[in-house]
Design a protein around this motif. Structure first.
Motif, short mmCIF file in Angstrom:
data_model
loop_
_atom_site.label_atom_id
_atom_site.label_comp_id
_atom_site.label_asym_id
_atom_site.label_seq_id
_atom_site.Cartn_x
_atom_site.Cartn_y
_atom_site.Cartn_z
N ALA A 261 0.83 -1.21 0.00
CA ALA A 261 0.00 0.00 0.00
C ALA A 261 0.87 1.26 0.00
CB ALA A 261 -0.93 0.00 1.20
N ILE A 262 1.92 1.25 0.83
CA ILE A 262 2.83 2.40 0.87
C ILE A 262 3.49 2.61 -0.48
CG2 ILE A 262 5.00 3.26 1.84
CD1 ILE A 262 4.20 1.91 4.48
N HIS A 263 3.94 1.52 -1.07
CA HIS A 263 4.60 1.59 -2.38
C HIS A 263 3.64 2.13 -3.44
CE1 HIS A 263 7.47 0.57 -5.50
NE2 HIS A 263 6.54 -0.13 -6.14
N THR A 264 2.40 1.65 -3.44
CA THR A 264 1.40 2.09 -4.43
C THR A 264 1.09 3.58 -4.26
OG1 THR A 264 0.39 -0.11 -4.49
CG2 THR A 264 -0.94 1.73 -5.29
N ALA A 265 0.86 4.01 -3.01
CA ALA A 265 0.54 5.41 -2.76
C ALA A 265 1.69 6.32 -3.15
CB ALA A 265 0.19 5.60 -1.28
N GLU A 266 2.91 5.91 -2.85
CA GLU A 266 4.08 6.72 -3.21
C GLU A 266 4.22 6.84 -4.72
OE1 GLU A 266 7.22 4.71 -1.19
OE2 GLU A 266 7.05 5.95 0.63
N ASN A 267 3.95 5.76 -5.44
CA ASN A 267 4.03 5.79 -6.90
C ASN A 267 2.97 6.71 -7.49
OD1 ASN A 267 6.19 4.06 -6.96
ND2 ASN A 267 4.99 2.22 -7.47
N ILE A 268 1.74 6.62 -6.98
CA ILE A 268 0.67 7.49 -7.48
C ILE A 268 1.02 8.95 -7.23
CG2 ILE A 268 -1.75 8.16 -7.18
CD1 ILE A 268 -2.35 5.23 -6.47
N TRP A 269 1.55 9.23 -6.04
CA TRP A 269 1.93 10.60 -5.74
C TRP A 269 3.03 11.08 -6.69
CZ3 TRP A 269 0.33 14.88 -3.62
CH2 TRP A 269 1.24 15.94 -3.53
N ARG A 270 4.08 10.28 -6.85
CA ARG A 270 5.22 10.69 -7.67
C ARG A 270 4.86 10.83 -9.14
NH1 ARG A 270 8.16 6.30 -7.28
NH2 ARG A 270 7.39 5.55 -9.30
N ASP A 271 4.14 9.86 -9.69
CA ASP A 271 3.90 9.81 -11.13
C ASP A 271 2.73 10.67 -11.59
OD1 ASP A 271 5.96 7.99 -11.21
OD2 ASP A 271 4.65 6.23 -11.22
N ILE A 272 1.80 10.98 -10.68
CA ILE A 272 0.61 11.72 -11.09
C ILE A 272 0.48 13.04 -10.32
CG2 ILE A 272 -1.91 11.68 -11.28
CD1 ILE A 272 -1.72 8.64 -11.62
N ASN A 273 0.28 12.93 -9.00
CA ASN A 273 -0.07 14.13 -8.23
C ASN A 273 1.07 15.14 -8.12
OD1 ASN A 273 -2.72 13.23 -7.70
ND2 ASN A 273 -1.98 11.94 -6.05
N ALA A 274 2.28 14.67 -7.89
CA ALA A 274 3.41 15.60 -7.78
C ALA A 274 3.68 16.27 -9.13
CB ALA A 274 4.66 14.88 -7.29
N LYS A 275 3.57 15.49 -10.18
CA LYS A 275 3.78 16.04 -11.52
C LYS A 275 2.74 17.11 -11.85
CE LYS A 275 4.53 14.59 -16.30
NZ LYS A 275 4.49 13.47 -17.26
N ASN A 276 1.48 16.82 -11.52
CA ASN A 276 0.41 17.79 -11.77
C ASN A 276 0.61 19.04 -10.91
OD1 ASN A 276 -1.94 18.74 -12.95
ND2 ASN A 276 -3.30 17.58 -11.61
N LEU A 277 1.07 18.84 -9.67
CA LEU A 277 1.32 19.97 -8.78
C LEU A 277 2.35 20.91 -9.38
CD1 LEU A 277 1.07 21.44 -6.03
CD2 LEU A 277 2.79 19.85 -5.14
N HIS A 278 3.46 20.36 -9.84
CA HIS A 278 4.55 21.20 -10.36
C HIS A 278 4.21 21.83 -11.71
CE1 HIS A 278 7.69 20.56 -7.37
NE2 HIS A 278 7.24 19.33 -7.25
N GLU A 279 3.54 21.07 -12.56
CA GLU A 279 3.29 21.56 -13.92
C GLU A 279 2.08 22.49 -14.01
OE1 GLU A 279 2.94 18.28 -16.60
OE2 GLU A 279 5.01 17.60 -16.28
N ASN A 280 1.05 22.23 -13.22
CA ASN A 280 -0.22 22.91 -13.47
C ASN A 280 -0.84 23.64 -12.29
OD1 ASN A 280 -0.43 21.78 -16.22
ND2 ASN A 280 -0.73 19.83 -15.15
N ILE A 281 -0.52 23.23 -11.07
CA ILE A 281 -1.22 23.80 -9.91
C ILE A 281 -0.39 24.87 -9.22
CG2 ILE A 281 -2.35 23.27 -7.72
CD1 ILE A 281 -2.68 20.36 -8.78
N LEU A 282 0.82 24.51 -8.79
CA LEU A 282 1.68 25.45 -8.07
C LEU A 282 1.95 26.74 -8.84
CD1 LEU A 282 3.14 25.73 -5.38
CD2 LEU A 282 5.14 24.65 -6.42
N PRO A 283 2.13 26.69 -10.19
CA PRO A 283 2.36 27.95 -10.92
C PRO A 283 1.20 28.93 -10.85
CG PRO A 283 3.07 26.07 -12.23
CD PRO A 283 2.32 25.51 -11.06
#
Length: 307
Positions: A261-283
């Motif tokens: 579960a930890i591995h899955t959640a970390e992957n989802i965060w890294r590959d989807i949510n963190a990427k979206n945060l940096h590219e589209n939300i934080l700016p």
């Protein structure tokens, strides 16, 4: 408060809590528990120290807006349809946007001048899963291209034009999809709160943006490491609750081991949510009228109000 050379009035938590002329509104412990997010371990003092002053500030903006509308109608000699004061709330996944939106809806509806406060999330304007799958962007859910921006723009422009009895699509987090058989009815509210990760984003394919229709905008901010931790913590809580429902889209994750579960959640965060945060939300953060900065314990530590 140190705002001499800043585009913002900057308040720490204690200074903001000293705001004068606050309303005598209360939120019970029971109401607070229902309004706050799944894994937000915050005390009810967050309401008195942060959200009551914010609600009072917004009340000042709303009543000023209402007075201006009345004067414009008189000046133009044209009775315009009732248009709501629109508040946009943006920020990352798991940062606490929904809690802020629900608390503000609850508090702002207590004033006689604007008792009708509706809350709409942009999740309902995501393309249905079948469309995302056809486009090959199911793994980009939450990215700008996953939203039916034309439908969202039609809604926000219609409500700002005073159109009555609007129907808004409803999103189910259980089904992880837009529901075909349910709609939310929005009928000329005094205030509309539009909450979503994408509300401050710009789209170069459009002549105007969702935020063009906002009268006030809020960005919920926190350190990325803290947001990541909150996301993983929420994932674990859902794994032990909602994911166990056979109807849940994520039911397949309910049987994962703790390590998986930890591995899955970390992957989802890294590959989807963190990427979206940096590219589209934080700016989009600096486009907001007000920035709320949270600490690691979910407590709000700083508030920046654009001058």
């Amino acid at each position: 408060m140190n705002d001499t050379y800043s585009p913002y009035f900057e308040f720490d938590r204690e200074t903001w809590a000293l705001s004068r002329d606050l309303p005598s509104l209360t939120v019970s412990e029971e109401e607070f528990e229902k309004l706050k997010g799944l894994n937000e371990k915050i005390a009810i003092e967050e309401v008195t120290k942060v959200y009551l002053p914010l609600a009072r500030l917004l009340h000042l903006y709303v009543t000023s807006f209402q007075n201006f509308q009345a004067k414009m109608n008189s000046f133009l000699s044209v009775p315009a349809p009732k248009a709501p004061f629109v508040i946009g709330i943006a920020g990352s996944v798991a940062v606490g946007k929904s809690t802020t939106a629900r608390l503000l809806q609850h508090l702002l509806s207590r004033w006689d001048e604007h008792p009708k406060v509706d809350l709409v999330t942009t999740d309902g304007f995501l393309y249905p899963n079948r469309v995302l799958e056809a486009k090959g962007i199911m793994n980009k859910k939450g990215f700008p291209e996953s939203y039916d921006i034309n439908k969202l723009m039609h809604f926000i422009s219609s409500i700002k034009s005073g159109e009555p009895a609007l129907k808004v699509p409803v999103y189910s987090h259980l089904a992880y999809d837009v529901l075909d058989d349910q709609t939310l009815h929005v009928d000329q509210p005094d205030i509309l709160i539009l909450e979503g990760i994408n509300v401050l984003q710009v789209n170069t394919q459009q002549p105007y943006f969702v935020s063009d229709f906002f009268d006030f905008s809020i960005y919920i901010d926190a350190d990325e490491e803290d947001i990541r931790d909150w996301y993983i913590e929420r994932y674990h809580m859902l794994r032990d609750t909602a994911f166990r429902d056979p109807r849940s889209y994520f039911h397949k994750y309910a049987s994962l081991t703790e390590e998986e579960a930890i591995h899955t959640a970390e992957n989802i965060w890294r590959d989807i949510n963190a990427k979206n945060l940096h590219e589209n939300i934080l700016p989009t953060k600096e486009r907001a009228k007000l920035i709320i900065k949270k600490g690691a314990n979910h407590m709000i530590e700083q508030i920046l109000l654009r001058k």
